[in-house]
Design a protein around this motif. Structure first.
Motif, mmCIF file in Angstrom:
data_model
loop_
_atom_site.group_PDB
_atom_site.id
_atom_site.type_symbol
_atom_site.label_atom_id
_atom_site.label_comp_id
_atom_site.label_asym_id
_atom_site.label_seq_id
_atom_site.Cartn_x
_atom_site.Cartn_y
_atom_site.Cartn_z
ATOM 1 N N THR A 31 0.814 -1.221 0.000
ATOM 2 C CA THR A 31 0.000 0.000 0.000
ATOM 3 C C THR A 31 0.851 1.276 0.000
ATOM 4 O O THR A 31 0.377 2.339 -0.379
ATOM 5 N N GLY A 32 2.109 1.150 0.420
ATOM 6 C CA GLY A 32 2.998 2.319 0.365
ATOM 7 C C GLY A 32 3.151 2.836 -1.056
ATOM 8 O O GLY A 32 3.334 4.042 -1.277
ATOM 9 N N LEU A 33 3.038 1.920 -2.028
ATOM 10 C CA LEU A 33 3.172 2.342 -3.433
ATOM 11 C C LEU A 33 2.053 3.293 -3.838
ATOM 12 O O LEU A 33 2.251 4.164 -4.685
ATOM 13 N N LEU A 34 0.875 3.135 -3.239
ATOM 14 C CA LEU A 34 -0.235 4.047 -3.569
ATOM 15 C C LEU A 34 0.124 5.473 -3.143
ATOM 16 O O LEU A 34 -0.083 6.432 -3.893
ATOM 17 N N TYR A 35 0.662 5.598 -1.929
ATOM 18 C CA TYR A 35 1.045 6.934 -1.427
ATOM 19 C C TYR A 35 2.233 7.476 -2.229
ATOM 20 O O TYR A 35 2.310 8.675 -2.499
ATOM 21 N N THR A 66 -0.005 1.867 -12.486
ATOM 22 C CA THR A 66 1.333 2.482 -12.603
ATOM 23 C C THR A 66 2.201 2.191 -11.370
ATOM 24 O O THR A 66 3.252 2.797 -11.202
ATOM 25 N N LEU A 67 1.751 1.256 -10.525
ATOM 26 C CA LEU A 67 2.493 1.036 -9.281
ATOM 27 C C LEU A 67 3.825 0.322 -9.483
ATOM 28 O O LEU A 67 4.625 0.237 -8.553
ATOM 29 N N ASP A 68 4.056 -0.215 -10.679
ATOM 30 C CA ASP A 68 5.363 -0.855 -10.922
ATOM 31 C C ASP A 68 6.381 0.145 -11.497
ATOM 32 O O ASP A 68 7.483 -0.234 -11.894
ATOM 33 N N ASP A 69 6.028 1.419 -11.502
ATOM 34 C CA ASP A 69 6.917 2.474 -11.975
ATOM 35 C C ASP A 69 8.205 2.498 -11.128
ATOM 36 O O ASP A 69 8.134 2.674 -9.907
ATOM 37 N N PRO A 70 9.388 2.294 -11.737
ATOM 38 C CA PRO A 70 10.628 2.280 -10.953
ATOM 39 C C PRO A 70 10.872 3.586 -10.200
ATOM 40 O O PRO A 70 11.559 3.598 -9.170
ATOM 41 N N ALA A 71 10.269 4.676 -10.685
ATOM 42 C CA ALA A 71 10.457 5.969 -10.000
ATOM 43 C C ALA A 71 9.839 5.966 -8.597
ATOM 44 O O ALA A 71 10.130 6.841 -7.787
ATOM 45 N N LEU A 72 8.993 4.974 -8.317
ATOM 46 C CA LEU A 72 8.367 4.934 -6.996
ATOM 47 C C LEU A 72 9.277 4.299 -5.948
ATOM 48 O O LEU A 72 8.996 4.358 -4.763
ATOM 49 N N ALA A 81 6.047 10.385 -0.137
ATOM 50 C CA ALA A 81 4.811 9.656 0.162
ATOM 51 C C ALA A 81 4.364 9.921 1.589
ATOM 52 O O ALA A 81 3.175 10.125 1.869
ATOM 53 N N SER A 82 5.320 9.941 2.482
ATOM 54 C CA SER A 82 5.003 10.148 3.892
ATOM 55 C C SER A 82 4.396 11.539 4.133
ATOM 56 O O SER A 82 3.589 11.722 5.042
ATOM 57 N N ILE A 83 4.750 12.509 3.292
ATOM 58 C CA ILE A 83 4.190 13.870 3.422
ATOM 59 C C ILE A 83 2.722 13.893 2.954
ATOM 60 O O ILE A 83 1.844 14.383 3.661
ATOM 61 N N VAL A 84 2.438 13.319 1.776
ATOM 62 C CA VAL A 84 1.035 13.326 1.324
ATOM 63 C C VAL A 84 0.165 12.405 2.195
ATOM 64 O O VAL A 84 -1.043 12.621 2.311
ATOM 65 N N ALA A 85 0.814 11.407 2.826
ATOM 66 C CA ALA A 85 0.053 10.445 3.643
ATOM 67 C C ALA A 85 -0.507 11.079 4.918
ATOM 68 O O ALA A 85 -1.365 10.490 5.573
ATOM 69 N N LYS A 86 -0.035 12.273 5.255
ATOM 70 C CA LYS A 86 -0.562 12.962 6.453
ATOM 71 C C LYS A 86 -1.946 13.541 6.177
ATOM 72 O O LYS A 86 -2.677 13.889 7.085
ATOM 73 N N ILE A 87 -2.281 13.691 4.903
ATOM 74 C CA ILE A 87 -3.490 14.434 4.526
ATOM 75 C C ILE A 87 -4.720 13.504 4.564
ATOM 76 O O ILE A 87 -4.782 12.511 3.811
ATOM 77 N N PRO A 88 -5.688 13.780 5.450
ATOM 78 C CA PRO A 88 -6.842 12.873 5.591
ATOM 79 C C PRO A 88 -7.580 12.629 4.277
ATOM 80 O O PRO A 88 -8.038 11.502 4.025
ATOM 81 N N GLU A 89 -7.702 13.659 3.425
ATOM 82 C CA GLU A 89 -8.419 13.491 2.153
ATOM 83 C C GLU A 89 -7.712 12.489 1.245
ATOM 84 O O GLU A 89 -8.355 11.785 0.455
ATOM 85 N N VAL A 90 -6.391 12.461 1.323
ATOM 86 C CA VAL A 90 -5.614 11.488 0.531
ATOM 87 C C VAL A 90 -5.906 10.080 1.041
ATOM 88 O O VAL A 90 -6.224 9.168 0.271
ATOM 89 N N ARG A 91 -5.864 9.925 2.345
ATOM 90 C CA ARG A 91 -6.090 8.602 2.933
ATOM 91 C C ARG A 91 -7.513 8.107 2.606
ATOM 92 O O ARG A 91 -7.707 6.945 2.257
ATOM 93 N N ALA A 92 -8.466 9.019 2.708
ATOM 94 C CA ALA A 92 -9.862 8.632 2.433
ATOM 95 C C ALA A 92 -10.017 8.190 0.984
ATOM 96 O O ALA A 92 -10.710 7.209 0.690
#
Ligand code: DC
Length: 206
Positions: A31-35, A66-72, A81-92
């Motif tokens: 799931t980290g790949l999503l963030y 696109t989760l197999d993108d090597p840039a991730l 990822a950890s920065i956007v993961a703080k945002i409740p709207e992102v998590r929802a």
């Protein structure tokens, strides 16, 4: 069956989740790949990672293909990822995709920070994987070294501590072990040993 594997960066949870899924022929979602993908898309749109509207829009339109993108891969994408993961709207916005993934007939293994607590509180097996800060930084250091990249161990240790503090200190779905999770400390275990212990735990919990 749903297996939830949570834990901090470089704890070994991803390697473990992948092996467990292969062993039981279950689907696996890192799931980290999503963030990471959301952070990639925010930056690609020229927006700031802290911009709530931009991050929420990116999360709503993220393409799971696109989760197999090597840039991730790599620590910079993890930090973003950890920065956007703080945002409740992102998590929802990412929640339903993760829950639908978990519901597949063949069963699913999901690894992340809030799988046992928020995404799949009903998971049959919950494992919270940890390792000392130093062991995790050393793992990252050896990974970089094997790819011929020059990095400083102290920088990796600082990165890991900063990310842990952000992931466990945020208000929205902070990283912590579910009350009914078993703890697996991999500080002195290699990947094979951690897998063997996890199989025993799964045998008892499922
Ligand atoms: O597991 P990872 O290192 O790829 O995760 C990158 C970041 O994504 C992590 O620092 C915090 C966030 N994340 C999260 O908040 N919840 C998850 N279930 C998975 C990752």
């Amino acid at each position: 069956m749903i297996i939830a594997i949570d834990g901090p960066a470089a704890s070994g949870k991803g390697t473990l989740a992948k092996r467990i899924a292969a062993h039981f022929d279950m689907a696996w979602l890192d799931t980290g790949l999503l963030y990471r993908a959301v952070a990639r898309d925010v930056l690609a749109a020229g927006s700031d990672l802290e911009d709530v509207q931009a991050a929420a829009a990116a999360a709503k339109s993220v393409n799971a293909e696109t989760l197999d993108d090597p840039a991730l891969r790599g620590p910079r994408a993890g930090d973003a990822a950890s920065i956007v993961a703080k945002i409740p709207e992102v998590r929802a916005a990412l929640l339903e995709y993760q829950r639908a993934f978990a519901r597949q007939d063949k069963g699913a293994v999901l690894d992340g920070r809030d799988i046992g607590t928020v995404v799949c509180p009903e998971a049959h097996v919950k494992i919270f994987v940890t390792a000392s800060d130093e062991a995790r930084a050393k793992r990252r250091f050896l990974e970089h070294q094997s790819r011929g990249e020059s990095v400083m161990y102290d920088d990796l240790l600082a990165d890991i501590r900063r990310r842990d503090a952000r992931d466990s200190g945020r208000a929205a779905a902070p990283m912590h072990a579910a009350a009914d999770a078993v703890h697996l400390d991999t500080t002195t275990l290699d990947a094979d040993q951690a897998f063997a212990v996890a199989l025993q735990l799964i045998g008892v919990m499922r």
